[in-house]
Design a protein around this motif. Structure first.
Motif, PDB file in Angstrom:
ATOM      1  N   LYS A 109      35.762  43.780  32.135  1.00 41.23           N
ATOM      2  CA  LYS A 109      34.759  44.741  31.675  1.00 41.23           C
ATOM      3  C   LYS A 109      33.683  43.983  30.898  1.00 41.23           C
ATOM      4  O   LYS A 109      33.978  43.315  29.909  1.00 41.23           O
ATOM      5  CB  LYS A 109      35.420  45.808  30.801  1.00 41.23           C
TER       6      LYS A 109
ATOM      7  N   GLN B  56      26.555  44.564  40.491  1.00 39.46           N
ATOM      8  CA  GLN B  56      27.833  45.134  40.921  1.00 39.46           C
ATOM      9  C   GLN B  56      28.215  44.595  42.306  1.00 39.46           C
ATOM     10  O   GLN B  56      29.378  44.318  42.575  1.00 39.46           O
ATOM     11  CB  GLN B  56      27.751  46.663  40.959  1.00 39.46           C
ATOM     12  N   GLU B  57      27.197  44.403  43.151  1.00 38.55           N
ATOM     13  CA  GLU B  57      27.439  43.838  44.479  1.00 38.55           C
ATOM     14  C   GLU B  57      27.829  42.357  44.379  1.00 38.55           C
ATOM     15  O   GLU B  57      28.704  41.878  45.087  1.00 38.55           O
ATOM     16  CB  GLU B  57      26.158  43.982  45.314  1.00 38.55           C
TER      17      GLU B  57
ATOM     18  N   TYR C  90      29.245  40.843  41.745  1.00 33.82           N
ATOM     19  CA  TYR C  90      30.533  40.716  41.046  1.00 33.82           C
ATOM     20  C   TYR C  90      31.345  42.000  41.248  1.00 33.82           C
ATOM     21  O   TYR C  90      31.484  42.811  40.320  1.00 33.82           O
ATOM     22  CB  TYR C  90      30.330  40.478  39.549  1.00 33.82           C
ATOM     23  N   PRO C  91      31.891  42.213  42.447  1.00 39.16           N
ATOM     24  CA  PRO C  91      32.556  43.491  42.748  1.00 39.16           C
ATOM     25  C   PRO C  91      33.822  43.759  41.916  1.00 39.16           C
ATOM     26  O   PRO C  91      34.225  44.907  41.785  1.00 39.16           O
ATOM     27  CB  PRO C  91      32.896  43.379  44.237  1.00 39.16           C
ATOM     28  N   ASN C  92      34.429  42.736  41.342  1.00 41.35           N
ATOM     29  CA  ASN C  92      35.651  42.933  40.546  1.00 41.35           C
ATOM     30  C   ASN C  92      35.386  43.164  39.066  1.00 41.35           C
ATOM     31  O   ASN C  92      36.315  43.255  38.280  1.00 41.35           O
ATOM     32  CB  ASN C  92      36.596  41.734  40.735  1.00 41.35           C
ATOM     33  N   HIS C  93      34.112  43.223  38.686  1.00 40.59           N
ATOM     34  CA  HIS C  93      33.749  43.465  37.289  1.00 40.59           C
ATOM     35  C   HIS C  93      33.324  44.926  37.117  1.00 40.59           C
ATOM     36  O   HIS C  93      32.771  45.523  38.040  1.00 40.59           O
ATOM     37  CB  HIS C  93      32.586  42.573  36.863  1.00 40.59           C
ATOM     38  N   GLU C  94      33.567  45.435  35.943  1.00 39.23           N
ATOM     39  CA  GLU C  94      33.040  46.760  35.575  1.00 39.23           C
ATOM     40  C   GLU C  94      31.924  46.506  34.576  1.00 39.23           C
ATOM     41  O   GLU C  94      32.141  45.854  33.551  1.00 39.23           O
ATOM     42  CB  GLU C  94      34.153  47.593  34.935  1.00 39.23           C
TER      43      GLU C  94
END
Length: 192
Positions: free
Chosen positions: A2, A92-93, A95-99
């Motif tokens: 996060k 978001q694209e 780093y797809p594993n980050h919120e």
């Protein structure tokens, strides 16, 4: 992971920025805070900005000793002027594993309804709000939204504008800047 995105021109980054970012990194559920150096804010005049990479260098120097604080040039290659909604979609694209969450001052929350696609931002991202002005001066419809979190960070009354003017006037602002940033500004004769 996060990640809180702390957007700013950081012209220059100062101890107030570090205190707020570090406080949020330590006293919230965020794993990291990224200082997103903005090339050009649609609401600010561009003429007073140092070069993008000079400001990024200052952020890098200011954060290098903090494991939870990172510099980010994510907006440098996006079309200008850029809007937060575009940056969020892009990051978001990438780093797809980050919120990703936003970090903003209470004064910015007051005008948040003017941001491009603010409803979409609010629906999909948490927002961490730190105090900038006395509470009674901010009346906002966002006070009770489930994705808005008020953080009890210290109120920092230092501004980059004040620092730039003080340097130009020959004042000593060294205590207001991270040591490595002060050395860089001094060496490069910025803002004089």
């Amino acid at each position: 992971m996060k990640v809180g995105l702390y957007f700013g021109s950081f012209n220059p980054i100062h101890v107030g920025h570090l205190v707020i970012a570090n406080y949020i990194a330590e006293y919230s559920d965020l794993d990291q805070v990224w200082f997103v150096v903005t090339p050009h804010n649609p609401f600010k005049k561009k003429s007073s900005l140092l070069d993008n990479y000079q400001r990024l260098e200052m952020v890098y120097r200011a954060t290098k000793d903090y494991t939870k604080l990172k510099p980010s040039d994510i907006e440098f290659n996006l079309p200008q002027p850029n809007y937060t909604i575009n940056t969020l979609a892009y990051i978001q694209e990438k780093y797809p594993n980050h919120e990703f969450c936003l970090i903003m001052g209470e004064d910015n929350l007051k005008s948040f309804h003017k941001w491009k696609n603010y409803e979409l931002i609010l629906e999909n991202h948490d927002i961490y709000v730190y105090p900038r002005i006395p509470k009674q001066q901010v009346e906002t419809a966002f006070d009770t939204h489930k994705n808005i979190h008020f953080v009890d960070a210290p109120v920092m009354e230092i501004s980059s504008t004040f620092i730039r003017k003080a340097i130009k006037a020959g004042k000593n602002v060294k205590p207001m800047l991270p040591e490595f940033v002060w050395e860089y500004l001094d060496e490069m004769n910025f803002y004089k």
